[in-house]
Design an enzyme around this catalytic site. Structure first.
Site, PDB file in Angstrom:
ATOM      1  CG  LEU A  77       9.897  -1.239   3.273  1.00  0.00           C
ATOM      2  CD1 LEU A  77      10.606  -2.065   4.335  1.00  0.00           C
ATOM      3  CD2 LEU A  77       9.243  -2.159   2.245  1.00  0.00           C
ATOM      4  N   GLY A 102       1.345   4.395   1.642  1.00  0.00           N
ATOM      5  CA  GLY A 102       2.103   4.928   2.778  1.00  0.00           C
ATOM      6  C   GLY A 102       3.151   3.950   3.258  1.00  0.00           C
ATOM      7  CB  CYS A 103       2.912   0.319   3.891  1.00  0.00           C
ATOM      8  SG  CYS A 103       1.301   0.466   4.707  1.00  0.00           S
ATOM      9  CB  SER A 104       4.993   0.855  -0.746  1.00  0.00           C
ATOM     10  OG  SER A 104       4.219  -0.292  -0.525  1.00  0.00           O
ATOM     11  CB  THR A 152      -0.956   0.008   1.193  1.00  0.00           C
ATOM     12  OG1 THR A 152      -0.195  -0.030   2.386  1.00  0.00           O
ATOM     13  CG2 THR A 152      -1.873  -1.198   1.159  1.00  0.00           C
TER      14      THR A 152
END
Lengths: 146, 202
Positions: free
Chosen positions: B99, B93-95, B91
Site C-alpha cells: 500500500l 506486507g500489505c501495510s 497485515t
C-alpha cells in the site's frame, strides 16, 4: 462477549467500549478476565483495539491489551464450537461470523449466556444489541454477588 | 513469502474439516470439499487483454455509514486505472510495503495517465474503510473497495480458497476502460506488484 466484526458500527461505538469501561467493576465482582471475540484475523483485531483507544500491554505473555483482551477467532473454530456461527452476506458483506452474545464462563462451563434475539438469524437484517451489553452483564454479576 | 503467510491464514481448515457439525448454525453446511473448491476458483488467471469482471463491490463510508455498492465497471469506465489487491488489510506486507508504495506513487501514476488507484481485499467494507483512513491511503486519493464476496477475486482467477475466509492473491494491474493492459503477479516476487515495478512498465 462476541461480536460480528472488528471496526463494525455497533461493535465499535458501543459494545466494546461498554465492556472496557466496566472492566474494573467486573473484576471487583469476581470476574478474572474479560475477553472480546470476533471472527477476524489477528492483524485486524489488534489494529481495532489500538484504534479504539485500548491501552496496549506489550509484556511477553500478556494478551495484548491491559483491560479487555481481544481474541481473534480467525478460523471460526471457537465460534462454531459454541454454535454461534452465522453469516451476514447480503446484508453487510460479511462471511461467516459470530452472532452477538455474551457469556460468563466458570471453570470452562457456561454459567450464563446472553444471546441476542434469543437465537441466531442467518443473514439478519437487524443487528440486535439488547442483552449482551456490559450493563446487563454487570446487573447479572451483581445479582450473583449476593 | 506469499504461500507461508497464506498457510497461516488457513491453518484452521484441517481441524474444522474433521467435522465440527456446528449445529444448524453454519450457513456453509459441510466444509468445502476440494471438488467444490476447484469449481469455485475455476476462472482462469487474468491476463493482458482480459476484461474486468462485471461485479458490484462495497465501499465503506465515514462514521460507520452503511457501505455503498460500487459497480466496478462504472467506476473504471473510460478511465485508466491501477488496481492492486492484498491478502489482508492491516497485515504486515500489505501495510508496510504494498500500500505505501502506491501512496507514494500517486503523482507519478497520474503523470502517466492513471486516473485512479483502487485497493482491493476480501475484508469487509468497515475494515477496508478503517484501513484506508488510518493508513493515509484514502487521503492520498486511493479508493478502498471490499471484495467480501470474492466476486472480483474469483473472477480474476486469483482467489486463495479457504473454509473460513477467501483471500485475494497479491497482484496489481492496469486497466484501460475495463480492459487489462498490464498485469503484475506476485507469483515470483511480491515486489513485482509494488508501484515502482508498475510505473517502470508504463
Amino acid at each position: 462477549f462476541s461480536l460480528p466484526g472488528a471496526f463494525a458500527p455497533t461493535c465499535s461505538s458501543t459494545h466494546l467500549p461498554g465492556y472496557e469501561a466496566a472492566y474494573e467493576e467486573m473484576k471487583s465482582l469476581g470476574v478474572d478476565e474479560v475477553y472480546c471475540l470476533s471472527v477476524n484475523d489477528a492483524f485486524v483485531m489488534r489494529q481495532w483495539g489500538l484504534k479504539q483507544g485500548l491501552t496496549e500491554d506489550k509484556t511477553v505473555g500478556a494478551n495484548g491489551f491491559e483491560k479487555v483482551k481481544l481474541i481473534p477467532d480467525g478460523a471460526c473454530q471457537f465460534t462454531r464450537g459454541m454454535g454461534m456461527s452465522c453469516n451476514w452476506d447480503t446484508e453487510r458483506g460479511f462471511g461467516e461470523r459470530s452472532w452477538r452474545y455474551s457469556a460468563v464462563i466458570n471453570d470452562m462451563k457456561v454459567e450464563k449466556i446472553f444471546i441476542e434475539g434469543g437465537g441466531i438469524t442467518q443473514n439478519s437484517g437487524p443487528d440486535p444489541f439488547e442483552v449482551s451489553d456490559a450493563d446487563t452483564m454487570l446487573e447479572y454479576l451483581k445479582s450473583k454477588d449476593d | 513469502m506469499l504461500l507461508r503467510r497464506c498457510s497461516a491464514l488457513v491453518f484452521g481448515f484441517a481441524a474444522v474439516a474433521s467435522g465440527f457439525s456446528p449445529v444448524a448454525s453454519s450457513p456453509f453446511g459441510a466444509p468445502r470439499t476440494s471438488a467444490s473448491k476447484t469449481a469455485l476458483s475455476m476462472s482462469a488467471e487474468v491476463e493482458v487483454g482480459s476484461k474486468l469482471p462485471d461485479v458490484v463491490m462495497k465501499e465503506g463510508q465515514a462514521d460507520y455509514g452503511k457501505p455503498a455498492d460500487v459497480k466496478l465497471l462504472d467506476l473504471v469506465k473510460g478511465k485508466k486505472v491501477a488496481i492492486f489487491a492484498v491478502p489482508g488489510a492491516f497485515t504486515p506486507g500489505c501495510s508496510k510495503s504494498h500500500l505505501p508504495s502506491f501512496i507514494t506513487a500517486q503523482d507519478d501514476l497520474k503523470s502517466k495517465g492513471v486516473d485512479l488507484t483502487v485497493c482491493v481485499a476480501t475484508n469487509d467494507a468497515y475494515v477496508m474503510e478503517a484501513w484506508g483512513r488510518t493508513s493515509g491511503g484514502a487521503d492520498a486519493g486511493i479508493v478502498f473497495l471490499s471484495d467480501a464476496d470474492a466476486s472480483l477475486t474469483r473472477g480474476l482467477g486469483l482467489a486463495i480458497e479457504s473454509d473460513v475466509m477467501v483471500r485475494s492473491k497479491r497482484y496489481s494491474l492496469i486497466a484501460d476502460d475495463g480492459v487489462v493492459t498490464h498485469y503484475f503477479s506476485s507469483a515470483k516476487e511480491s515486489s513485482d506488484t509494488w508501484a515502482p515495478n508498475v510505473l517502470s512498465s508504463l
